[in-house]
Write an enzyme that holds these catalytic residues in place. Structure first.
Site: not given
Length: 565
Positions: A204-206
């Site tokens: 998630n949202e790296p």
């Protein structure tokens, strides 16, 4: 403190503000042409997600999931964080755990699918499907495990949640084996055909603090993860990277680098060129603020993220027709930040959230048409928070089992089937105007989305009266002319969300805002939270294949006309 309570009074009761202009509003005339198709009315809204996976199988979680499944004509996809996080399954804000992976004293992996099974069983029993998020890092695999379990609360720095679960694995082979075992177990438990219908995604949202590694380490983890998924199920659908804010330079660079890697980079596992990619995912958020004592939304910020993400994907010929999933698509970025600690989030309980959602999804369809992309779905990162104060101002669809007005927008969307059709009129905003400058003019965004379902001799028209600024205003007279009806008469049912319809929040306020409502009050609130009609259904004669529908639509109100013949 006095200022905070005064401000909350304004935010919670905007009708108490002085109305600067009491003059009548001009009539907005909307024309709908059922004969002019614009594309499929795909249920892109039937996707939901949340941070706290252990709420899934709790009382109110199961109730809400049942409601979401019931309102959709297709299986609803559900995305949850923390599916591989280490812990005993005790839920908390912005936390969850499954203990899927631990190691014994000799460092040998120990797999335990009990909690993950409880989560996915809850979905499958309701005909729902996982958007299966591969994350986060188990404590025994984290390259920087301590500290691990956080105890964040609203009002505390957001960075407090970013602990050992954010880091890359210390052993990529063990990580890959974990994923292989998880997918293999899923196929055995649910069947090959069922798991083939899921989507498997990494992290998630790296491009944010959610990832403690580098972009290159994310690409490496993607290679190991998706190779493991495909070894277990060669027909599985895999994708990523779920960056947030692709209108920004950093997110755009991360997304481009990821797509380049999938297209022409060296695969960390196979040594060959590229990596499997069946769908592309990114996130888009708005940005509400407090301006002169009231909430001001920013729909334009969210739409610019979507537009930029669509544009980036469309620029790659190899990927331009892949399904795009907006993995989180919301007015702002923290579902668990309530309005008492974050007053700008006071929009969430009432009709500002529902009108924003109506206007936003309509423009998502238009943006997909504009960029000519394959828009599959947009995840509303809003669920429920178990055993929390009533109407605390979380970004949720229900509070203590009682539905909020925003959930009724999804009920409206659930009735819209078939093909989207042409809408025109004396409209103050078009899609590009809202994308580029949001809704900041004196005039509100009164517009419509319409669909025709030829399989059921039916049509639907959703009309909203939205403005970024949560200020009182007179009702707006709206005239909707529906053309192209192949019948002499139609039955018209008019549904409404406003201060007095489909709105449990205003009823709760009228009760005195009880934090311990009686069983009778809870029953009253539950009924008030359902989608309601404005007037009794009526049969209307057509003239030249057309009908004209008139209403006074309150600011931040949403109407749905359902026509059958």
């Amino acid at each position: 403190m006095k200022r905070l309570f005064a401000l909350l009074g304004v935010l919670l009761f905007p009708g108490c503000l002085p109305v600067a202009a009491q003059q009548s509003m001009p009539t907005v005339a909307i024309q709908v042409d059922l004969s002019k198709s614009k594309g499929r009315m795909d249920p892109v809204w039937a996707w939901f997600g949340y941070d706290e996976p252990n709420y899934t199988y709790m009382k109110d979680g199961k109730k809400l999931l049942s409601e979401l499944a019931a309102l959709s004509p297709v299986p609803v996809y559900v995305r949850a964080h923390n599916l591989l996080t280490t812990g005993d399954g005790t839920p908390a804000l912005k936390w969850g755990s499954t203990n899927a992976y631990t190691e014994d004293a000799n460092g040998k992996p120990v797999y335990n699918w009990t909690i993950i099974d409880k989560i996915f069983d809850t979905y499958i029993q309701r005909g729902m499907k996982p958007l299966a998020q591969i994350g986060f890092m188990p404590e025994a695999l984290s390259s920087k495990p301590q500290p691990y379990r956080h105890h964040w609360e609203p009002g505390q720095p957001y960075q407090k949640i970013l602990t050992g679960w954010t880091y890359p694995p210390k052993d990529y082979q063990k990580w890959a084996e974990l994923i292989y075992q998880w997918v293999t177990h899923s196929v055995k438990r649910y069947g090959k055909a069922e798991v083939e219908s899921w989507y498997w995604e990494l992290w998630n949202e790296p491009n944010s603090g959610y990832w403690g590694g580098t972009p290159e380490e994310y690409q490496k983890l993607y290679d190991y993860s998706m190779d493991a998924v495909r070894r277990a199920l060669p027909t599985a659908r895999v994708g990523g990277p779920h960056v947030t804010g692709p209108a920004g330079k950093g997110a755009a660079a991360f997304l481009n680098a990821f797509l380049e890697h999938c297209r022409s980079g060296k695969n960390a596992v196979t040594g060959k060129t590229g990596a499997p990619l069946d769908f592309v995912a990114f996130h888009a958020k708005g940005a509400p603020r407090i301006i002169d004592g009231y909430v001001r939304m920013n729909l334009g910020t969210q739409l610019r993220d979507i537009s930029s993400g669509f544009q980036i994907v469309a620029s790659y010929p190899e990927f331009s027709r892949l399904p795009i999933i907006i993995g989180e698509s919301d007015p702002e970025g923290c579902a668990a930040c309530g309005m008492h600690t974050n007053p700008e989030n006071a929009y969430r309980n009432g009709t500002l959230y529902s009108s924003y959602t109506a206007a936003a999804f309509a423009r998502k369809y238009e943006l997909a048409d504009y960029h000519k992309v394959n828009f599959k779905g947009a995840v509303s990162w809003s669920f429920e928070f178990e055993d929390q104060p009533w109407f605390y101002g979380f970004r949720d669809l229900a509070t203590n089992g009682v539905d909020k007005p925003v959930l009724n927008v999804f009920r409206m969307y659930g009735m819209m089937r078939g093909n989207r059709v042409a809408v025109d009129g004396n409209l103050a905003y078009n899609m590009l105007t809202v994308r580029d400058s949001s809704v900041r003019r004196a005039a509100p965004d009164i517009n419509a989305l319409a669909a025709r379902d030829t399989t059921r001799n039916a049509a639907t028209v959703m009309v909203w009266n939205y403005h970024d600024d949560n200020l009182p205003a007179p009702d707006s007279p709206v005239s909707v002319t529906v053309n192209g009806i192949p019948a002499a008469q139609v039955k018209v049912t008019h549904y409404r969300i406003d201060q007095t319809h489909s709105n449990a929040y205003t009823v709760w306020q009228q009760m005195g805002s009880p934090q311990k409502p009686t069983p009778q009050q809870v029953a009253t609130l539950g009924k008030a939270g359902q989608l309601q009609v404005l007037t009794a259904p009526e049969t209307v004669q057509t003239t030249g294949g057309a009908v004209q529908l008139r209403t006074a639509l309150p600011r931040q109100g949403v109407s749905l006309y359902q026509l059958t013949w």
